[in-house]
Design an enzyme around this catalytic site. Structure first.
Site, PDB file in Angstrom:
ATOM      1  CB  THR A  64      40.813  41.901  45.396  1.00 24.32           C
ATOM      2  OG1 THR A  64      39.556  42.292  45.244  1.00 24.32           O
ATOM      3  CG2 THR A  64      41.207  41.335  46.967  1.00 24.32           C
ATOM      4  CE  LYS A  68      30.939  39.848  44.358  1.00 24.32           C
ATOM      5  NZ  LYS A  68      29.852  40.339  44.949  1.00 24.32           N
ATOM      6  CB  SER A  99      31.866  31.928  40.499  1.00 23.68           C
ATOM      7  OG  SER A  99      31.164  33.906  40.721  1.00 23.68           O
ATOM      8  CG  ASN A 101      35.409  39.129  40.769  1.00 19.00           C
ATOM      9  OD1 ASN A 101      36.833  38.084  40.652  1.00 19.00           O
ATOM     10  ND2 ASN A 101      35.243  39.658  39.801  1.00 19.00           N
ATOM     11  CD  GLN A 104      40.439  37.491  42.314  1.00 20.58           C
ATOM     12  OE1 GLN A 104      41.523  38.170  42.316  1.00 20.58           O
ATOM     13  NE2 GLN A 104      39.372  36.638  41.394  1.00 20.58           N
ATOM     14  CE1 TYR A 136      44.922  39.924  46.360  1.00 20.46           C
ATOM     15  CE2 TYR A 136      43.706  38.528  45.544  1.00 20.46           C
ATOM     16  CZ  TYR A 136      44.359  39.650  45.396  1.00 20.46           C
ATOM     17  OH  TYR A 136      44.808  40.396  44.577  1.00 20.46           O
ATOM     18  N   GLY A 201      23.779  38.895  42.679  1.00 20.34           N
ATOM     19  CA  GLY A 201      22.555  39.058  44.024  1.00 20.34           C
ATOM     20  C   GLY A 201      22.050  40.104  45.023  1.00 20.34           C
ATOM     21  N   GLY A 202      22.924  41.061  44.046  1.00 24.10           N
ATOM     22  CA  GLY A 202      22.493  42.372  43.839  1.00 24.10           C
ATOM     23  C   GLY A 202      23.686  43.170  45.444  1.00 24.10           C
ATOM     24  N   GLY A 203      24.224  42.588  45.748  1.00 28.06           N
ATOM     25  CA  GLY A 203      24.583  43.753  47.579  1.00 28.06           C
ATOM     26  C   GLY A 203      25.095  44.989  46.207  1.00 28.06           C
ATOM     27  CE  LYS A 297      43.156  53.502  23.099  1.00 28.53           C
ATOM     28  NZ  LYS A 297      42.875  52.803  22.292  1.00 28.53           N
TER      29      LYS A 297
END
Length: 351
Positions: A64, A68, A99, A101, A104, A136, A201-203, A297
């Site tokens: 993805t 996340k 928002s 990621n 998804q 998805y 958020g800090g996850g 790259k």
């Protein structure tokens, strides 16, 4: 680039028991063979520019397109395990607000596990990310672009449809999944002295901090924030000082727009993250994207580029000299290709 070094605060009770290393290790077993073991890249030129040895953990090459997928899939698999173990019916599906990621990632994870998925998306979200969520298999619902509207819309949708909410960061199962990044990275580069982690958020940063504290207690975890977040002051006070926790920052990094850390993640960061927080401007993130494109790259998001820029330009002057081996988490690569020319142009030739 600015660096805040707050005065150390008095010790506070440890709050990270709900996100233990054992849960991260269990997540790693759960996710084995379902996700990519993302590579670590290096660049002699970027090493020379930073006066350090940099190791780029390429989570933009994860399923993805971002880290996340780890937290989302771990959370969904945990839900299914818990239902089986407790003799409950399988959840009808999952819901979240995102928002881009995380939306998804959860849509993909739900599809992999045969569940439906609904995602509340704030207006103004990248069209490329919105299209990917749909691709998805998730159903999308738009809301006003603030955190309160996102949470309320998601909760309402979950109640109406009997769905289980999987938050983007403030969830111990999600945090444990994100922490598996550190397990891989330390297996790949055992000599690391520090890790730079972009924070919203800090996850991710909290999961990595828990894993690193267990595996290599002397290793330092530094958060990299967009300018204006003010995390260092909050860590120094060991209190969330944000006057409006639901506010969004104005930044090109759509993955880092939330100003505050989460209610569950913040105490972990107070306990385990370094008080030195590196702040990066939009122009510096754009330059980070340019450096990744030129020397690695790779096409990365501005959120990833925040950590790259911090590593290249802050390590020599701002981090202690004995920290020679620096891990850098490239969190995602879901960049709208139509924005790449303007992003590279924003960076100019300042490298």
């Amino acid at each position: 680039m600015s660096v805040s070094t707050p005065t150390a605060a008095a010790a506070a009770p440890h709050h990270s028991k709900q996100i233990s290393f054992d849960k991260i290790a269990s997540a790693a077993q759960r996710l084995r063979d379902r996700l990519h073991r993302t590579p670590v890249m290096t660049s002699r030129i970027l090493d020379a520019m930073s006066s350090r040895q940099l190791y780029f953990k390429c989570e933009h090459l994860q399923r993805t397109g971002s880290f996340k997928a780890r937290g989302a899939l771990n959370a969904v698999l945990c839900l299914l395990e818990e239902a089986r173990e407790n003799g409950r019916a399988t959840p009808a599906g999952v819901a979240t607000h995102s928002s881009g990621n995380h939306g998804q990632a959860l849509a993909w994870a739900a599809r992999e596990c045969g569940l439906t998925c609904c995602v509340v998306v704030p207006e103004g979200t990248s069209p490329a990310k919105t299209a990917a969520i749909r691709a998805y298999g998730a159903e999308i619902f738009l809301c006003q672009p603030n955190m309160r509207a996102r949470r309320q819309a998601c909760a309402r949708l979950a109640e109406e449809r009997g769905l289980v909410v999987v938050p983007p960061f403030d969830d111990y199962r999600v945090m444990a999944g994100q922490g598996t990044v550190a397990l891989e990275l330390l297996e790949q580069v055992a000599e690391l002295d520090a890790v730079l982690v972009p924070i919203s958020g800090g996850g991710l940063s909290s999961g990595i901090a828990v894993a690193c504290r267990h595996l290599k207690p002397e290793l330092r975890v530094h958060c990299v924030e967009p300018a204006g977040k003010g995390l260092a002051e909050c860590l120094a006070a060991r209190q969330p000082l944000w006057p409006n926790p639901d506010a969004f920052l104005t930044t090109i990094a759509d993955g880092l727009r939330l100003q505050s850390a989460g209610e569950l993640t913040f105490p972990v960061l107070c306990d385990l993250a370094q008080p030195v927080v590196l702040s990066v401007s939009d122009a510096e993130m754009a330059l980070g994207c340019r450096l990744a494109f030129r020397y690695l790259k790779q096409v990365i998001e501005p959120a990833s580029a925040a950590a790259l820029h911090a590593a290249v330009f802050a390590a020599a002057d701002r981090l202690p000299d004995h920290l020679r081996h620096i891990g850098v988490v490239l969190t995602g690569g879901n960049l709208d290709p139509d924005t790449l020319p303007s992003l590279l142009a924003m960076a100019g030739g300042s490298e």
